[in-house]
Design a protein around this motif. Structure first.
Motif, PDB file in Angstrom:
ATOM      1  N   LEU A  92     -39.868  -8.425  13.456  1.00 34.41           N
ATOM      2  CA  LEU A  92     -38.679  -8.775  14.242  1.00 34.41           C
ATOM      3  C   LEU A  92     -37.432  -8.953  13.375  1.00 34.41           C
ATOM      4  N   ASN A  93     -37.529  -8.677  12.076  1.00 34.70           N
ATOM      5  CA  ASN A  93     -36.334  -8.787  11.220  1.00 34.70           C
ATOM      6  C   ASN A  93     -35.406  -7.610  11.522  1.00 34.70           C
ATOM      7  N   PRO A  94     -34.179  -7.896  11.999  1.00 34.86           N
ATOM      8  CA  PRO A  94     -33.288  -6.796  12.415  1.00 34.86           C
ATOM      9  C   PRO A  94     -32.854  -5.909  11.243  1.00 34.86           C
ATOM     10  N   GLY A  95     -32.999  -6.390  10.018  1.00 29.03           N
ATOM     11  CA  GLY A  95     -32.562  -5.603   8.865  1.00 29.03           C
ATOM     12  C   GLY A  95     -33.652  -4.757   8.241  1.00 29.03           C
ATOM     13  N   LEU A  96     -34.854  -4.851   8.773  1.00 28.16           N
ATOM     14  CA  LEU A  96     -35.988  -4.123   8.198  1.00 28.16           C
ATOM     15  C   LEU A  96     -36.565  -3.170   9.232  1.00 28.16           C
ATOM     16  N   GLY A  97     -36.690  -1.920   8.905  1.00 27.53           N
ATOM     17  CA  GLY A  97     -37.301  -0.970   9.827  1.00 27.53           C
ATOM     18  C   GLY A  97     -38.816  -1.089   9.783  1.00 27.53           C
ATOM     19  N   ALA A  98     -39.497  -0.269  10.546  1.00 27.03           N
ATOM     20  CA  ALA A  98     -40.955  -0.277  10.576  1.00 27.03           C
ATOM     21  C   ALA A  98     -41.509   0.344   9.293  1.00 27.03           C
ATOM     22  N   VAL A  99     -42.738   0.029   8.966  1.00 28.34           N
ATOM     23  CA  VAL A  99     -43.426   0.662   7.840  1.00 28.34           C
ATOM     24  C   VAL A  99     -43.484   2.161   8.100  1.00 28.34           C
ATOM     25  N   GLY A 100     -43.239   2.961   7.092  1.00 32.04           N
ATOM     26  CA  GLY A 100     -43.289   4.403   7.288  1.00 32.04           C
ATOM     27  C   GLY A 100     -42.885   5.140   6.031  1.00 32.04           C
ATOM     28  N   PRO A 101     -42.918   6.463   6.074  1.00 31.59           N
ATOM     29  CA  PRO A 101     -42.551   7.263   4.899  1.00 31.59           C
ATOM     30  C   PRO A 101     -41.178   6.863   4.372  1.00 31.59           C
ATOM     31  N   GLY A 102     -41.056   6.767   3.068  1.00 30.73           N
ATOM     32  CA  GLY A 102     -39.794   6.389   2.455  1.00 30.73           C
ATOM     33  C   GLY A 102     -39.689   4.909   2.162  1.00 30.73           C
ATOM     34  N   LYS A 103     -40.518   4.090   2.778  1.00 28.59           N
ATOM     35  CA  LYS A 103     -40.497   2.650   2.498  1.00 28.59           C
ATOM     36  C   LYS A 103     -41.137   2.377   1.140  1.00 28.59           C
ATOM     37  N   GLU A 104     -40.653   1.311   0.502  1.00 32.59           N
ATOM     38  CA  GLU A 104     -41.177   0.936  -0.804  1.00 32.59           C
ATOM     39  C   GLU A 104     -41.769  -0.469  -0.750  1.00 32.59           C
ATOM     40  N   PHE A 105     -42.877  -0.649  -1.430  1.00 37.98           N
ATOM     41  CA  PHE A 105     -43.493  -1.971  -1.586  1.00 37.98           C
ATOM     42  C   PHE A 105     -43.560  -2.293  -3.082  1.00 37.98           C
ATOM     43  N   GLY A 106     -43.519  -3.581  -3.418  1.00 40.47           N
ATOM     44  CA  GLY A 106     -43.615  -3.953  -4.824  1.00 40.47           C
ATOM     45  C   GLY A 106     -44.173  -5.345  -4.990  1.00 40.47           C
ATOM     46  N   GLY A 107     -44.588  -5.634  -6.208  1.00 40.75           N
ATOM     47  CA  GLY A 107     -45.104  -6.969  -6.503  1.00 40.75           C
ATOM     48  C   GLY A 107     -45.111  -7.214  -7.987  1.00 40.75           C
ATOM     49  N   PHE A 108     -45.092  -8.487  -8.367  1.00 38.94           N
ATOM     50  CA  PHE A 108     -45.163  -8.812  -9.804  1.00 38.94           C
ATOM     51  C   PHE A 108     -45.862 -10.147 -10.001  1.00 38.94           C
ATOM     52  N   CYS A 109     -46.334 -10.347 -11.232  1.00 44.19           N
ATOM     53  CA  CYS A 109     -47.031 -11.567 -11.626  1.00 44.19           C
ATOM     54  C   CYS A 109     -46.386 -12.111 -12.891  1.00 44.19           C
ATOM     55  N   VAL A 110     -46.028 -13.402 -12.878  1.00 45.36           N
ATOM     56  CA  VAL A 110     -45.407 -14.051 -14.036  1.00 45.36           C
ATOM     57  C   VAL A 110     -46.341 -15.129 -14.566  1.00 45.36           C
ATOM     58  N   LYS A 111     -46.484 -15.175 -15.888  1.00 40.57           N
ATOM     59  CA  LYS A 111     -47.252 -16.243 -16.545  1.00 40.57           C
ATOM     60  C   LYS A 111     -46.516 -16.626 -17.816  1.00 40.57           C
ATOM     61  N   GLY A 112     -46.095 -17.870 -17.935  1.00 39.43           N
ATOM     62  CA  GLY A 112     -45.285 -18.270 -19.092  1.00 39.43           C
ATOM     63  C   GLY A 112     -44.030 -17.421 -19.138  1.00 39.43           C
ATOM     64  N   PRO A 113     -43.636 -16.911 -20.302  1.00 47.40           N
ATOM     65  CA  PRO A 113     -42.407 -16.118 -20.401  1.00 47.40           C
ATOM     66  C   PRO A 113     -42.616 -14.641 -20.087  1.00 47.40           C
ATOM     67  N   GLU A 114     -43.773 -14.255 -19.589  1.00 49.04           N
ATOM     68  CA  GLU A 114     -44.077 -12.835 -19.412  1.00 49.04           C
ATOM     69  C   GLU A 114     -44.271 -12.435 -17.948  1.00 49.04           C
ATOM     70  N   THR A 115     -43.778 -11.264 -17.589  1.00 49.56           N
ATOM     71  CA  THR A 115     -44.175 -10.620 -16.339  1.00 49.56           C
ATOM     72  C   THR A 115     -45.388  -9.776 -16.693  1.00 49.56           C
ATOM     73  N   THR A 116     -46.568 -10.324 -16.431  1.00 48.50           N
ATOM     74  CA  THR A 116     -47.789  -9.697 -16.944  1.00 48.50           C
ATOM     75  C   THR A 116     -48.123  -8.403 -16.211  1.00 48.50           C
ATOM     76  N   LEU A 117     -47.700  -8.295 -14.953  1.00 51.82           N
ATOM     77  CA  LEU A 117     -47.973  -7.087 -14.173  1.00 51.82           C
ATOM     78  C   LEU A 117     -46.862  -6.898 -13.156  1.00 51.82           C
ATOM     79  N   SER A 118     -46.386  -5.669 -13.052  1.00 50.31           N
ATOM     80  CA  SER A 118     -45.366  -5.353 -12.058  1.00 50.31           C
ATOM     81  C   SER A 118     -45.673  -3.962 -11.533  1.00 50.31           C
ATOM     82  N   LEU A 119     -45.694  -3.810 -10.213  1.00 48.68           N
ATOM     83  CA  LEU A 119     -46.019  -2.487  -9.685  1.00 48.68           C
ATOM     84  C   LEU A 119     -45.288  -2.217  -8.383  1.00 48.68           C
TER      85      LEU A 119
END
Lengths: 213, 213, 213, 213
Positions: free
Chosen positions: B97-124
């Motif tokens: 229901l977020n008016p600024g976000l379209g539905a999931v579909g081709p062209g959409k991007e997803f991402g995530g990251f993990c931080v531990k201490g001073p490091e971003t240990t994983l980002s994808l």
């Protein structure tokens, strides 16, 4: 709950509201932030809103709205929300493929709480009884706020103005109704929890407008 | 990525895996915890899994699996996962229901990251291209682990045993496929990101079984 | 407090202990970590320790010890402490150059608390009355622990052994004595706070040794 | 570093500053808060300050000052600091009774870092060479700030005024001098780290005064 209302708002009859929720939020044209900086698009919020009037205009004022990120805190304060930072806000999440969790339905329970320092400032729960419609949810009219930036020295400028927060594009879905319970460290006075609800909602906030006398 | 594999596991050919996710988890008979103690039922997880073999048995071993709660850390360590505590794991969430976000579909991007201490240990990140089926996701066979409780003094007992983690009731839905990108502080050696995917999955873990030679 | 004692420890007469503290900790040869990875050398800890015996040997067992970092959690669990992760531990800090704070002395108050989920699991305070000596602090004898790594399947190995945690190089300084108060979510039964103290201490832990019957 | 300076401040010649520190802070008459609500009296701070002038008046302006608590964030913003919330600030702590740590002295290293989202926004270190005096530390003159509460709608009031932050009762002690190193995600342009220092300081902030043209 009227004790929590600052001037110029006046308590009005009818139910007030308390909620705990998770919010996905993007700025205009910032939809790609959900992927590039997901930490800038997701936060949790807990709040109590008091039904009130500004002159003849009916609405709701939130004496406190706890949030879990700096950007929602600062943005809200500029718009007139009395936002505070929570240490932690936690609420029920379900997952459709979790073999240990059934589908949402009558008898299911939802809950959430907000912690700040040594206090659980708000804790609430809802026991679902039946499907509902968006129209079953209480309607408040305007969302009131106070834009406040006080002076710390007589030489300084300041802002202190009642506003209406400008919400549009409101949509509500997946409404479930039932009974509720609530505890809080806010001094709400005597109150009774009339009902509980679980739902999704979405809207746009375009800023806030100063209320004219 | 074979350098991250401890004995007795041996690197095998074929794609490995890295992911960032949010998990709703309840114990047997503990479905009501989602309402009573939601903080005990939700966590985020980030991990890298290396395709490998134990003798002739094919599977995947996760050299590190970062999580955001103590209970998922300790439970995982007892089952044989090499769990570590993250300071923060953040990933894309959408809201219908977020008016600024379209539905999931081709062209959409997803991402995530993990931080531990001073490091971003994983980002994808994943760029969606098309709907997929559960069968389009790489299949690994067994999920291997190592139960390890080393001694700190010669008088003490210890445990150090390869296990297979017992997963059942696996279901996958809402599969989207596309391209992916990945960066990590783990010493993966040279690697190529073959593809990316976004999906829901659910399963039961009933414990783990020691692998026999 | 004897209800919190697991076998083979037996409650003994005399005062028990509860504390909240901040710990600077480095491994052998790891003094440079305080500069390179300060997040790996500092944590807060809150604990309750019950005076007890193992056969004729006198000591203290800590049924729970909350800490704020993963590395102190995991290291402690290997040595036999019943460590848990706190969401937050907060305690009084003074600063000699703060114009609003006087020097430590009679009439000053110290306090600390530990939060986990929606609970303040431990909260305590001390009102200083007089300078003390290290000898004024209660002495317990041995520090007992339990090394526990249970099985989750009959095929697995496990560890469950009572230990004495090996502390040496103990030093205490800056002792102040007074009255104390304490509240906790632990089921301590009836208890009385006999006294309170504020002090610095330092020691080396070299591991733990299995207790022989 | 002049690029980080907003009008009406103008870059001036001479060294600028970056620091990471822990602060014990109490309001007037609020010394008992260190015991009753220690979480309201302690925070960590990391900042970069740029040497500058306002007309002929010399001083320092901090383009960003990260802090770890809401109350230091909000109080600073009212006084004219450009405060932001950090996810984590970590810095070297020593302990006089830790058997693995020697006394402060030549050859010792101190360090600290600030994390926000997936970034380590500031990381610095100091290698001690010799004892120093308070007079050895760079002197800046005034501490400048900007009180800013922008409008989000034309109907609203706003504040945007340069200020001098009013500090008094300044004391410095325990000064050690040496070399330093620094990395940051701020766009500082080219810079050279001239020296490093470790010290204690204390002061009173009584508010801020609008700068007159």
């Amino acid at each position: 709950m009227g004790d929590l209302l600052p001037e110029p708002f006046v308590a009005d009859s009818g139910p007030s509201i308390a909620y705990v929720c998770e919010i996905v939020s993007v700025g205009e044209g910032g939809a790609d932030m959900v992927a590039k900086r997901p930490d800038r698009t997701l936060y949790q919020e807990a709040a109590v809103g008091v039904r009130c009037r500004y002159n003849e205009r009916k609405g709701v004022f939130y004496p406190v709205m706890w949030v879990t990120t700096e950007w929602s805190l600062m943005r809200g304060i500029l718009n007139g929300y009395q936002k505070r930072l929570a240490d932690r806000i936690s609420l029920t999440k379900l997952h459709p493929l979790n073999p240990g969790l059934g589908a949402v339905g009558p008898g299911k329970e939802f809950g959430g709480f907000c912690v700040k320092g040594p206090e659980t400032t708000l804790s609430l729960g809802v026991n679902l009884e039946r499907r509902g419609e968006p129209e079953d949810l209480p309607s408040f009219g305007a969302t009131f706020g106070l834009r406040r930036y006080p002076r710390t020295d007589p030489s300084q400028g300041s802002v202190d103005e009642p506003v209406e927060i400008l919400k549009s594009n409101s949509k509500v879905s997946d409404v479930w109704l039932g009974t509720g319970h609530l505890s809080t460290t806010l001094e709400l006075g005597e109150f009774k929890v009339l009902s509980g609800a679980v739902y999704r909602s979405g809207f746009t906030i375009t800023g806030s407008k100063v209320l004219k006398p």
